[in-house]
Design an enzyme around this catalytic site. Structure first.
Site, mmCIF file in Angstrom:
data_model
loop_
_atom_site.group_PDB
_atom_site.id
_atom_site.type_symbol
_atom_site.label_atom_id
_atom_site.label_comp_id
_atom_site.label_asym_id
_atom_site.label_seq_id
_atom_site.Cartn_x
_atom_site.Cartn_y
_atom_site.Cartn_z
ATOM 1 N N CYS A 1 0.870 -1.189 0.000
ATOM 2 C CA CYS A 1 0.000 0.000 0.000
ATOM 3 C C CYS A 1 0.900 1.231 0.000
ATOM 4 O O CYS A 1 1.846 1.294 -0.760
ATOM 5 C CB CYS A 1 -0.954 -0.014 1.185
ATOM 6 S SG CYS A 1 -0.154 -0.205 2.786
ATOM 7 N N ARG B 1 -2.067 -0.942 5.607
ATOM 8 C CA ARG B 1 -3.352 -1.406 5.066
ATOM 9 C C ARG B 1 -3.194 -2.659 4.211
ATOM 10 O O ARG B 1 -4.130 -3.445 4.067
ATOM 11 C CB ARG B 1 -4.015 -0.299 4.238
ATOM 12 C CG ARG B 1 -4.674 0.767 5.053
ATOM 13 C CD ARG B 1 -5.170 1.867 4.148
ATOM 14 N NE ARG B 1 -4.089 2.425 3.336
ATOM 15 C CZ ARG B 1 -4.280 3.181 2.266
ATOM 16 N NH1 ARG B 1 -5.490 3.448 1.850
ATOM 17 N NH2 ARG B 1 -3.260 3.663 1.593
#
Lengths: 410, 315
Positions: free
Chosen positions: B265, B270
């Site tokens: 990411c 994430r």
């Protein structure tokens, strides 16, 4: 002689209980409507996805604060002016009580949020700011702005509900002041704030030690000011009747100790449930968003988002802080209507201009100090932040100088 | 009458069998999910279970303090899970101390949850897996669902007797470092790359979402990566999509677990959510490239793809 300390022009007392005139009835009706509107808004917020209980709690706390501010005349400027010009320290006890109650409450909440105070961490989002000359300069400027504009930012917010016509101008001025603050932030951050210590008493002394220091200082100030408390009027003996209760709530100015305790408690409850009490976060964010959208500010301001305080952000919604402010104005309006303190004040070129300039000075001071007399002074000192004490002392000095220079206008 | 009663009994038996069969089938299809996901209902029933420890990992400061699941301990993602000065995951020694302080033993069932769709809770799950925790699960739906259902929240921070958790040797197979990713890009290693950021970031239209501090000088993505924004893994209420839906979603993009997978990411956290979906729910072989775009996009000489043609430094 309570009315003389209002600072909001001449006001008549509440009508006697026996004669409910048509105008009085209309006032009560509008006050009730304002309260119903607050309740409905709170209910709607509670059931709105993405808002919920926090949002309605913020709104209702704001309303409660508005009522307490209005009925207790919790206006930092008026309180300090009474002392400096009239040597009347009575109203100051409202601030001292708010800080004492706030300190005890914060110690209780902190103990739950961050059991180990000395482990090098700070409690989440409490208003503990960097200690440097910047917060002193901010407080001094803020104090001067209070004298020029006739109230501090929270004072203007609640007096907006009383029909104080200079309030919207001063609040607009504070938007400009925030803008100036953003322009000077970079320089202040690089030259000073990046190295300024974020000093927190419990980090060194633990919660018990910090609270002991806190209450000792407040107690010492309270003791020193005792001889400036004017003689209290005699209270007639009598049964407690509805008329008497109504007079206590809507007729008389609330006792400073009671007002202070209520303000202190609201601050604690608000920190526990939502965020520390402050009134400039939404105002500053409004300016920051407007400036960013117009390309006057860069996306990020170095270091600003790493400090705790009345945080500003680029937002396009009404934050919980905005709801608090809305509740404050509406609550004050309801209280002012019910107690017959609503009166549109007169505007002149001179008092409009001073309101605007004073507002701008307050905006700058609140921006660089990461909060105003509520966020940095009240919530900061209650949270045992050194920055709060420095800001408070500087505000006092600023108001003193402003009054000596006769900067106030009616 | 007798015939009627008999047929009613038969009907009831058929119904019971059908429901039972359906239930049995459901348990078999979600068996993988059941081992790594817990429902809010299950957690509510197991709050007093001494072999279960709940950990909150939220992005927003103050969220845990103002109300958390009873008995949950707080792990702060930006200090507890990282070595901030060297930009690395937490050292094994510090992690062991932290986990033991939470009263966790080697056989404890660890249930993580957090705000923002379990983003950082999933990252915590990845780190627990790296250091060899045996039984790591996520609360399906995270904090949002727990709150939405009006379940109990408390504010007291619990204190537990020190546990005996021992960190294992860090599992290198769960983590991709820059040379590993470069080997994929240059075709030396066969693997699928998944970029979980927004389409605008992937296409190079913007270098990062507004307001974030951590940036890369170039916009775009790692060559050959497939863009599957993280939000596609979850339903509207924040719970994970079913294993069938997830399998289909990724298969449609050519990712079926036949080759190893690397997720990334912007700053590395994430991507753990997609790592969790693919490795824990679907059972694929997945590593997280936690250097992510802020490392790759900033590194001199590395190839990138930038479909929108925004050039570094250009006006």
């Amino acid at each position: 002689m309570v009315e003389a300390t209002t600072g909001g022009g001449t006001l008549s007392g509440a009508a006697p209980a026996s004669s409910l005139t048509t105008t009085a009835l209309a006032r009560y009706l509008f006050a009730a409507l304002a309260l119903i509107a607050i309740a409905l808004a709170a209910y709607t917020l509670h059931t709105t996805p993405g808002r919920g209980a926090r949002a309605s709690f913020a709104l209702l706390s704001g309303a409660a604060l508005g009522i307490a501010f209005q009925r207790g005349r919790f206006c930092f400027y008026c309180i300090l002016r009474d002392f400096i010009q009239r040597r009347d320290s009575g109203p100051i006890y409202a601030i001292l009580t708010a800080l004492a109650v706030g300190g005890v409450g914060y110690a209780i909440v902190f103990g739950q949020f961050l059991p180990n105070a000395t482990a090098g961490r700070l409690p989440p989002d409490a208003h503990i700011g960097p200690v440097s000359w910047v917060v002193a300069a901010g407080g001094l400027t803020f104090g001067l702005g209070m004298v020029l504009s006739g109230a501090c930012i929270s004072g203007h917010l609640y007096r907006l509900g009383e029909g104080y016509a200079r309030a919207p101008i001063a609040l607009f001025g504070s938007l400009i002041g925030f803008g100036l603050g953003f322009f000077t932030w970079r320089e202040l951050y690089i030259s000073t704030l990046v190295r300024a210590p974020v000093a927190w008493l419990p980090g060194t002394f633990g919660y018990a030690g910090a609270l002991a220091i806190h209450l000792t200082i407040l107690g010492a100030i309270a003791l020193l000011l005792l001889r400036f408390v004017p003689e209290l009027p005699a209270r007639p003996a009598g049964r407690i009747t509805l008329a008497r209760i109504r007079d206590s709530i809507l007729g008389q100015r609330w006792n400073p100790l009671l007002t202070g305790a209520i303000v202190g408690l609201i601050g604690v409850f608000l920190y526990f449930r939502v965020e520390p009490l402050g009134v400039t976060s939404q105002i500053g964010s409004l300016t920051r968003t407007f400036m960013t959208d117009n390309g006057w500010l860069t996306d990020r301001l170095n270091g600003l988002d790493t400090f705790s305080g009345c945080a500003t952000a680029v937002v396009n919604t009404i934050t919980e802080n905005g709801l608090l402010i809305g509740g404050l104005v509406a609550g004050s309006l309801a209280a002012a209507l019910a107690s017959n303190r609503f009166k549109l004040s007169r505007l002149t070129v001179r008092n409009s201009l001073t309101a605007l300039i004073g507002g701008a000075l307050m905006g700058w001071g609140a921006m660089v100090s990461l909060g105003c007399t509520v966020g940095t002074l009240l919530s900061g000192i209650s949270a045992f932040a050194i920055s709060g004490w420095i800001f408070g002392a500087a505000v006092f000095a600023g108001v003193w100088i402003g009054l000596k220079l006769r900067l106030e206008s009616s | 009458m007798k015939a009627l009663r008999l047929s009613l009994i038969v009907l009831a038996l058929v119904l019971v069998a059908a429901v039972g069969g359906a239930l049995a089938q459901e348990t078999t299809t979600t068996e993988t999910a059941a081992e790594v996901l817990v429902t809010t209902e299950w957690l509510a029933e197991n709050l007093d279970n001494p072999s279960v420890r709940v950990i909150e990992v939220s992005v927003q400061p103050g969220v845990y303090e103002r109300g958390h699941i009873p008995g949950a301990v707080n792990f702060v993602w930006h200090t507890d899970f990282v070595e901030t000065l060297v930009r690395d995951i937490v050292s094994p020694e510090r992690f062991e101390t932290l986990v033991r302080a939470a009263g966790i033993n080697d056989d404890t069932t660890i249930v993580l949850y957090g705000d923002n769709n379990n983003w950082f809770a999933a990252w915590g799950a990845w780190i627990f897996n790296i250091y060899g925790a045996q039984d790591v699960r996520l609360l399906d739906g995270g904090r949002v669902l727990w709150e939405l259902e009006g379940r109990e929240l408390v504010t007291d921070a619990p204190v537990y007797e020190e546990g005996t958790f021992t960190v294992g040797e860090a599992r290198a197979d769960l983590r991709a470092l820059l040379p590993d990713v470069l080997a994929i890009v240059e075709g030396e290693t066969e693997a699928d790359l998944i970029d979980i950021r927004s389409a605008a970031e992937f296409n190079g239209e913007i270098s990062a979402p507004e307001g974030v501090q951590e940036l890369a000088v170039r916009a775009g993505h790692i060559p050959g990566a497939v863009n599957v924004p993280w939000g596609q893994n979850v339903n509207e209420d924040g719970t994970f999509k079913s294993v069938e839906e997830l399998t289909e979603l990724y298969a449609a993009l050519g990712i079926d677990g036949s080759r190893p997978i690397v997720t990334y990411c912007r700053i590395g956290e994430r991507a753990s959510l997609t790592w969790f979906v693919l490795s824990q729910l679907l059972g694929y072989e997945v590593a997280v490239y936690d250097g992510s775009w802020t490392e790759w996009g900033n590194t001199v000489g590395l190839p990138i793809e930038n479909p929108s043609g925004t050039i570094w430094g250009g006006q």
